[in-house]
Design an enzyme around this catalytic site. Structure first.
Site, short mmCIF file in Angstrom:
data_model
loop_
_atom_site.label_atom_id
_atom_site.label_comp_id
_atom_site.label_asym_id
_atom_site.label_seq_id
_atom_site.Cartn_x
_atom_site.Cartn_y
_atom_site.Cartn_z
N GLN A 1 0.86 -1.18 0.00
CA GLN A 1 0.00 0.00 0.00
C GLN A 1 0.90 1.24 0.00
O GLN A 1 2.11 1.15 0.19
CB GLN A 1 -0.98 -0.01 1.16
CG GLN A 1 -0.40 0.09 2.54
CD GLN A 1 -1.47 -0.13 3.61
OE1 GLN A 1 -1.49 -1.14 4.28
NE2 GLN A 1 -2.36 0.82 3.82
N GLY B 1 -4.30 3.71 5.62
CA GLY B 1 -5.55 2.98 5.81
C GLY B 1 -5.84 2.04 4.65
O GLY B 1 -5.28 2.16 3.57
N HIS B 2 -6.75 1.07 4.89
CA HIS B 2 -6.96 0.05 3.85
C HIS B 2 -7.79 0.52 2.66
O HIS B 2 -7.91 -0.17 1.66
CB HIS B 2 -7.50 -1.26 4.43
CG HIS B 2 -8.57 -1.10 5.48
ND1 HIS B 2 -9.73 -0.40 5.26
CD2 HIS B 2 -8.64 -1.58 6.75
CE1 HIS B 2 -10.47 -0.45 6.36
NE2 HIS B 2 -9.84 -1.15 7.27
N ASN C 1 -9.49 -8.62 6.71
CA ASN C 1 -8.34 -8.37 7.59
C ASN C 1 -7.68 -9.71 7.91
O ASN C 1 -8.38 -10.67 8.25
CB ASN C 1 -8.79 -7.72 8.90
CG ASN C 1 -9.45 -6.37 8.68
OD1 ASN C 1 -9.39 -5.82 7.59
ND2 ASN C 1 -10.08 -5.83 9.70
N LYS D 1 -7.63 -8.88 18.22
CA LYS D 1 -7.02 -7.55 18.40
C LYS D 1 -6.22 -7.48 19.70
O LYS D 1 -5.37 -6.62 19.88
CB LYS D 1 -8.11 -6.46 18.44
CG LYS D 1 -9.01 -6.41 17.19
CD LYS D 1 -8.27 -5.87 15.99
CE LYS D 1 -9.15 -5.79 14.76
NZ LYS D 1 -8.37 -5.59 13.53
#
Length: 508
Positions: free
Chosen positions: A190, A222-223, A251, A396
């Protein structure tokens, strides 16, 4: 420059001074452009092309950031989505599967978002390389899942990892171990965008390097960056030429995000003959999910609304489980041809997320980001599918890790499924205190993972350790006060218990 920002904020607060405001904004854009050009001159010939693409992308984002004012949604226009725009998964599954499921699978590419580091769990390097089950990492499980698909159906579903400059090198080193697996693995990076000073709004980077004092000057945006980066990498065109039609994006830390054949069949063979360009998997909110982005109807299209976009006066309404019953799992199915078309038309519209950070030296910066799901409104014939909670199993924190390591789940070909021995399908609520935050501390405190098949709720706080073969049932709360320590003895069965004070088990 601070004078300019002072003028800028003053100008923005005076409605009558819009012309003046426009001049200030143009000045600021020009200053940023000059700074970016200076940075670009420090790139080597090898770095020049991709750095230029990154900085051009950032400039477009920065331009939009200056144009947008206040929360990006008009609350009065937000409506519940129409019934048929979010389909229940059961309805999709009830259609069954065609005989030619292999040819349907061969149209798919699996993309995992792999840009994140394991720092929040006290680990160095990419998060995807943390061991989550029987020594298997997130990446191991992903490869096993897709290899199993390819072997079972004799297909060629590739895996694509979207890395960031933070994770790329370490991930590529590890990929060699999958050379003999029946999965083709591709990577692309990215973008790398410059952080901007909160006061001056100018980039803090002085050159293109991201080592030494420049380490904190850059960030992955960010994605939402997937569309431009995937397109720029050349992989999008490669897959279209190979006859691939959809990507399944999720994710890498969501262990529930496996390839679902029923959803894929629905995409490839829609009952009404009209293909969806974008499918978002959503699931029912619980009290733990009040902050998750939700799907709404906005100006006649499906739209993802995140908590950051909601005007302060309506935040409680946004969090309500009764009005907005679902949230985005970030499991997305997207048409490759549509991504190509929209990217070439510069027509992918995603709200800007302004993420303020304070660097180690105390400098306040802003990073401008976008989210992949926010593009749903740019695609034609978008659909939400309300999937079972089991398709949303993110790791997470170490509290999440305890759940997926336990006997609540069984592991088969890289996929975790809830154990049949659990009487009810809900996942227990687990809250481990700060002594368990880092993975190595957490592992040290459990001699073995407790039996949790009958657990509803576990809260642990303070200096607590667990012996071997402990069993936890119902609601268990263990609190060691400051200076105290609690050792749960091996073989202990705790059912609906509160343990507090001091409990040491000493060898003699």
């Amino acid at each position: 420059m601070s004078q300019m920002v002072f003028n800028l904020s003053k100008a923005m607060s005076q409605d009558g001074a819009s012309q003046f405001q426009e001049v200030i904004l143009q000045e600021l854009e020009l200053s940023v452009k000059k700074e970016l050009e200076k940075i670009l001159t420090t790139a080597t010939s090898h770095e020049f092309e991709h750095t230029k693409k990154d900085l051009d992308g950032f400039r477009k984002l920065f331009h939009r950031f200056l144009q947008e004012k206040g929360p990006s949604v008009d609350w009065g226009k937000i409506q519940r989505p129409p019934e048929d725009s979010i389909q229940p998964y059961e309805k999709i599954k009830a259609r069954g599967l065609p005989d030619n499921i292999s040819s349907v699978l061969n149209k798919l590419v699996v993309v995992k978002l792999n840009g994140g580091l394991g720092t929040s769990m006290g680990c160095k390097g990419p998060k995807s390389l943390i061991g989550v089950r029987n020594e298997n990492t997130f990446l191991d499980l992903t490869v096993q899942q897709i290899e199993h698909l390819n072997k079972t159906y004799n297909t060629d579903v590739p895996l694509v990892l979207m890395n960031s400059f933070n994770t790329d090198e370490d991930t590529k080193k590890i990929l060699q171990k999958y050379n003999h697996c029946r999965v083709k693995i591709y990577t692309f990076n990215q973008s790398r965008y410059p952080r901007i000073n909160k006061e001056s709004l100018l980039p803090i980077a002085k050159d293109v390097s991201y080592s030494g004092e420049n380490t904190e000057a850059w960030y992955p945006p960010g994605h939402g960056d997937i569309y431009a980066s995937f397109y720029n990498s050349g992989l999008l065109d490669t897959f279209i030429e190979e006859g691939k039609e959809y990507i399944f994006v999720s994710n890498i830390d969501n262990l529930g995000a496996t390839v679902d054949l029923y959803i894929l069949n629905h995409l490839m063979n829609p009952p009404n003959g009209k293909r969806c360009e974008f499918v978002m998997e959503v699931t029912n909110k619980t009290r733990a999910d009040v902050k998750g982005g939700t799907l709404t109807q906005y100006e006649g299209k499906l739209r993802l609304v995140e908590i950051a976009q909601v005007p302060k006066a309506h935040v409680d309404e946004f969090k309500s489980v009764s009005k907005f019953k679902i949230f985005n799992t970030n499991n997305l199915w997207i048409s490759l041809a549509a991504v190509k078309r929209l990217q070439e038309q510069n027509a992918i519209d995603m709200e800007i997320i302004v993420n303020p950070k304070t660097l180690d030296g105390g400098l306040n910066v802003i990073q401008l980001e976008t989210a992949v799901g926010a593009a749903i409104k740019s695609f034609e014939n978008s659909l939400g599918i309300n999937v079972p909670r089991s398709r949303f199993l993110p790791v997470k924190t170490t509290s999440d890790l305890l759940l997926v390591m336990s006997n609540l789940y069984s592991l088969n070909a890289g996929s975790l499924t809830m154990s049949e021995k659990r009487e009810f399908p809900t996942v227990p609520l687990v809250k481990l205190g700060s002594s368990f935050t880092k993975v190595q501390d957490y592992l040290r405190r459990f001699e073995s993972i407790p039996d949790m098949l009958e657990l509803d709720h576990l809260t642990v706080s303070g200096d607590v350790t667990f012996g071997k073969n402990v069993s936890l049932k119902g609601t268990v709360i263990i609190i060691a006060n400051h200076g105290d320590r609690i050792d749960i003895p091996p073989g202990a069965v705790l059912e609906n218990k509160i343990v507090s004070g001091n409990l040491r088990i000493l060898d003699h």
